[in-house]
Design a protein around this motif. Structure first.
Motif, short mmCIF file in Angstrom:
data_model
loop_
_atom_site.label_atom_id
_atom_site.label_comp_id
_atom_site.label_asym_id
_atom_site.label_seq_id
_atom_site.Cartn_x
_atom_site.Cartn_y
_atom_site.Cartn_z
N MET A 182 0.84 -1.19 0.00
CA MET A 182 0.00 0.00 0.00
C MET A 182 0.88 1.25 0.00
O MET A 182 0.76 2.14 0.84
N LEU A 183 1.80 1.27 -0.96
CA LEU A 183 2.67 2.42 -1.17
C LEU A 183 1.85 3.46 -1.92
O LEU A 183 1.78 3.43 -3.15
N GLY A 184 1.19 4.34 -1.21
CA GLY A 184 0.22 5.23 -1.82
C GLY A 184 0.79 6.08 -2.92
O GLY A 184 1.90 6.61 -2.81
N PRO A 185 0.05 6.26 -4.03
CA PRO A 185 0.58 7.05 -5.14
C PRO A 185 0.70 8.54 -4.82
O PRO A 185 1.50 9.23 -5.45
N ASP A 186 -0.07 9.05 -3.86
CA ASP A 186 0.02 10.46 -3.51
C ASP A 186 1.33 10.80 -2.79
O ASP A 186 1.92 11.86 -3.01
N SER B 73 -1.20 -6.35 1.34
CA SER B 73 -0.33 -5.25 0.93
C SER B 73 -0.15 -4.21 2.03
O SER B 73 0.69 -3.31 1.89
N ALA B 74 -0.89 -4.32 3.13
CA ALA B 74 -0.78 -3.37 4.24
C ALA B 74 0.43 -3.74 5.10
O ALA B 74 0.31 -4.31 6.19
N ARG B 75 1.61 -3.39 4.63
CA ARG B 75 2.86 -3.88 5.25
C ARG B 75 3.19 -3.21 6.57
O ARG B 75 3.83 -3.81 7.44
N SER B 76 2.80 -1.96 6.75
CA SER B 76 3.07 -1.30 8.03
C SER B 76 2.17 -1.88 9.12
O SER B 76 2.61 -2.13 10.25
N LEU B 77 0.92 -2.11 8.78
CA LEU B 77 0.02 -2.78 9.72
C LEU B 77 0.54 -4.17 10.06
O LEU B 77 0.55 -4.58 11.23
N ALA B 78 1.01 -4.88 9.04
CA ALA B 78 1.54 -6.23 9.26
C ALA B 78 2.73 -6.22 10.21
O ALA B 78 2.95 -7.17 10.97
N VAL C 170 -7.20 11.37 7.97
CA VAL C 170 -6.12 12.16 7.40
C VAL C 170 -5.47 11.44 6.21
O VAL C 170 -4.89 12.08 5.34
N SER C 171 -5.61 10.13 6.18
CA SER C 171 -4.91 9.34 5.16
C SER C 171 -5.61 9.45 3.81
O SER C 171 -6.75 9.90 3.71
N TRP C 172 -4.92 8.98 2.79
CA TRP C 172 -5.48 8.94 1.44
C TRP C 172 -6.37 7.73 1.24
O TRP C 172 -7.06 7.63 0.22
N THR C 173 -6.35 6.78 2.15
CA THR C 173 -7.13 5.55 2.03
C THR C 173 -8.03 5.39 3.24
O THR C 173 -7.78 4.57 4.12
N GLY C 174 -9.08 6.21 3.31
CA GLY C 174 -10.00 6.15 4.42
C GLY C 174 -10.63 4.77 4.56
O GLY C 174 -10.94 4.12 3.56
N GLY C 175 -10.83 4.34 5.80
CA GLY C 175 -11.44 3.05 6.05
C GLY C 175 -10.46 1.90 6.11
O GLY C 175 -10.86 0.77 6.35
N PHE C 176 -9.18 2.17 5.92
CA PHE C 176 -8.18 1.11 5.98
C PHE C 176 -7.19 1.40 7.10
O PHE C 176 -6.66 2.51 7.21
N ALA C 177 -6.94 0.38 7.93
CA ALA C 177 -6.07 0.56 9.08
C ALA C 177 -4.66 0.95 8.69
O ALA C 177 -3.95 1.61 9.46
N GLU C 178 -4.22 0.55 7.50
CA GLU C 178 -2.88 0.93 7.04
C GLU C 178 -2.74 2.45 7.02
O GLU C 178 -1.71 3.00 7.43
N GLY C 179 -3.77 3.15 6.53
CA GLY C 179 -3.72 4.61 6.51
C GLY C 179 -3.69 5.21 7.89
O GLY C 179 -3.03 6.23 8.12
N ALA C 180 -4.40 4.60 8.83
CA ALA C 180 -4.36 5.08 10.21
C ALA C 180 -2.96 4.94 10.79
O ALA C 180 -2.44 5.85 11.45
N VAL C 181 -2.32 3.80 10.54
CA VAL C 181 -0.98 3.55 11.06
C VAL C 181 0.03 4.50 10.45
O VAL C 181 0.86 5.10 11.16
N THR C 182 0.00 4.68 9.13
CA THR C 182 1.03 5.50 8.49
C THR C 182 0.88 6.98 8.83
O THR C 182 1.89 7.68 8.99
N THR C 183 -0.35 7.47 8.99
CA THR C 183 -0.49 8.87 9.41
C THR C 183 -0.08 9.04 10.86
O THR C 183 0.40 10.12 11.24
#
Length: 561
Positions: A20-24, A109-114, A511-524
């Motif tokens: 989940m390497l976000g394109p933004d 693909s949520a590697r930070s969450l993993a 705040v993340s670009w992928t709302g609703g996914f825990a990966e975005g919560a972790v990375t922000t």
């Protein structure tokens, strides 16, 4: 369905796993976490200093955990309980069995969450999405007609036509092959080049508008079927009004495919991280945990924020008021703008507008516990399993079947709905929701007596009715890109940040670009950690630069105002 991937430049070589390497903002958070140099270093004078973390969902607990490891003393405020929308609710009378009320499936693909799942020793297993390899039977029910399938090839040709139209649309209009290859190989310059072209072209486009203008989706019937049952996790029509950019982010990063569940319930992750005892923390004795630093438990809900010479004064629901040099705020934006007095003065007008404009999806779930996974039993008349994972255009929309083996009670999510479909259930109590679902499922499965198997429940939730959330998760509308960029970039504390707001950091999936996914919560949350370290005079190690150190190179494209 997983869209076709391209690896043309490396034909014959195995393709790297998607992340989940976000394109933004294609920063490799997973590599930053794994690097032996750690996330940074604080001056010794800051060691043991208290900082506030508002919200004990996965974003808040992640931020607090990493701030503790850096030598700070996070003080966590929470209106309810650890977990947030990672809520695993036990069934009455069956404490060993739970219903996943919020998050329940997590992409590989949520590697930070993993990273954190592995850190605390949790196990995962494949989630039984429709037509997934782990799903023994899928039933697609449309217009009163049901179809059983293991793969999309088992469905009537019109469904394959819809899948082909979707894949061709992604390849031709969204540069899927190039983006997939670049994301897999973490070629950030290519990722940025493609995405920076697409953002201005598609920012004002809804998901439905994107489909309707595709030369491959000229048929209304194809668009209708795609909306009703979709591909991957199910129907897409509740996302039709949202920005197509939000959808493309999920497709590119594999968020909607190859998903897993956490064995024993996802709430274990923030709970275990709360109790986890790292051996490499700065300042704190070996084995110190967040729980040990909170001997009196979590602090209550935050009701006020104010700027003071020492930093910020945080007021709580029990009348307490404590000063902090820095605050990480991870609760939903609706809570910030409606329930936290004084917050408006801490943000620029542009940032406050973005906070006010945050758009949320509604979502409802209905769960029961049954005596056994009876759905695997086969009908003597047809030879088919009695039930399958179900997608329908009727009120329940999605039915998920989860079990731990043939001789144990099993959980049935009898309905998972979003937006307008969620609002159909919103005013009904759990018993009424159950009756509505059972009536509909009796039409789809006339020979199956689901009610006779129920041993506990119903348990239900509508996140739009939850007072500490007021919605399920953020979903941008067309034209919201600029708002999202302001909020995501807030951790940089640039010239647009009022002096009175310096040291207050936003985090969480809002705040993340992928709302609703825990990966975005972790990375922000990790962004906020970087911001707090810098704010308190710390630095990252040169060999392991953080997200703020690389922001100028990776920053989201800045559209003209």
């Amino acid at each position: 369905m997983t869209p076709p991937a391209s690896d043309q430049r490396r034909a014959g070589a195995p393709s790297p796993a998607l992340t989940m390497l976000g394109p933004d903002f294609p920063f490799s958070y997973d590599r930053w976490l794994r690097h032996p140099a750690g996330l940074g270093v604080l001056p010794a004078v800051q060691h043991g200093r208290e900082v506030a973390v508002v919200g004990a969902g996965i974003a808040g607990i992640t931020a607090a955990y990493e701030l503790m490891r850096l030598g700070l003393r996070p003080v966590v405020y929470e209106a309810d309980a650890i977990g947030g929308r990672m809520r695993s609710e036990p069934f009455p009378g069956y404490a060993d069995h739970h219903a996943e009320m919020g998050a329940m499936r997590f992409p590989r693909s949520a590697r930070s969450l993993a990273h954190y799942i592995g850190l605390v020793g949790l196990r995962t297993r494949p989630f039984p999405n429709p037509l997934a390899a782990a799903t023994s039977s899928t039933v697609v029910d449309l217009g009163g007609v049901s179809h059983r399938a293991r793969t999309v090839k088992d469905l009537p040709p019109v469904f394959q036509e819809v899948e082909d139209a979707w894949n061709k649309t992604l390849l031709e209009l969204a540069e899927l092959s190039v983006m997939d290859d670049a994301l897999r190989h973490r070629e950030v310059d290519t990722v940025k080049a493609v995405w920076n072209r697409l953002v201005p072209a598609l920012d004002d486009q809804s998901f439905y508008g994107f489909l309707a203008t595709s030369p491959f989706f000229t048929s209304f019937r194809h668009r209708e079927i795609f909306g009703q049952v979709g591909f991957g996790t199910g129907g897409w029509d509740t996302d039709f009004p949202n920005s197509v950019l939000d959808v493309l982010r999920l497709i590119y990063t594999g968020a909607n495919d190859d998903q897993e569940q956490i064995v024993g319930g996802c709430q274990q992750l923030p709970e275990r991280l709360w109790d986890h005892r790292p051996t490499d923390s700065a300042h704190w004795p070996r084995g110190t945990s967040l729980a040990a630093l909170h001997e009196g438990g979590l602090r209550p809900a935050v009701t006020g924020l104010a700027r003071i010479p020492e930093g910020f004064l945080v007021e709580d629901a029990e009348g307490g008021a404590r000063p902090y040099p820095a605050v990480v705020f991870t609760a939903p934006h609706r809570v910030l703008v409606t329930k936290v007095a004084g917050a408006r003065r801490l943000f620029s007008a542009a940032h406050w507008t973005a906070l006010e404009r945050t758009h949320y999806m509604c979502a409802s779930k209905l769960w029961v516990l049954v005596d056994r996974p009876f759905w695997y039993e086969r009908s003597p008349e047809t030879g088919h399993p009695l039930m399958g994972m179900t997608l329908t255009d009727r009120a329940p929309r999605s039915v998920y079947l989860l079990d731990d083996g043939p001789d144990r009670p099993a959980a049935m999510c009898l309905s998972y709905t979003w937006n307008d479909d969620s609002l159909k259930f919103s005013a009904l109590d759990p018993g009424e929701r159950l009756e509505t679902a059972l009536r509909t499922l009796a039409d789809i499965y006339p020979d199956v007596d689901i009610r006779s198997h129920i041993i506990s429940g119903p348990i239900s939730v509508s996140w739009e009715n939850e007072p500490h959330f007021m919605g399920a998760f953020k979903a941008n509308l067309p034209g919201h890109y600029r708002y999202q960029r302001r909020l995501f970039s807030h951790f940089m504390q640039d010239d647009d940040t009022p002096p009175g707001g310096r040291g207050l950091f936003l985090a969480g999936d809002d705040v993340s670009w992928t709302g609703g996914f825990a990966e975005g919560a972790v990375t922000t949350a990790l962004n906020a950690v970087w911001g707090a370290v810098r704010h308190l005079g710390g630095t990252t190690c040169p060999e392991n630069p953080g997200p703020g150190d690389l922001f100028d190179r990776l920053a989201p494209v800045n559209l003209p105002e």
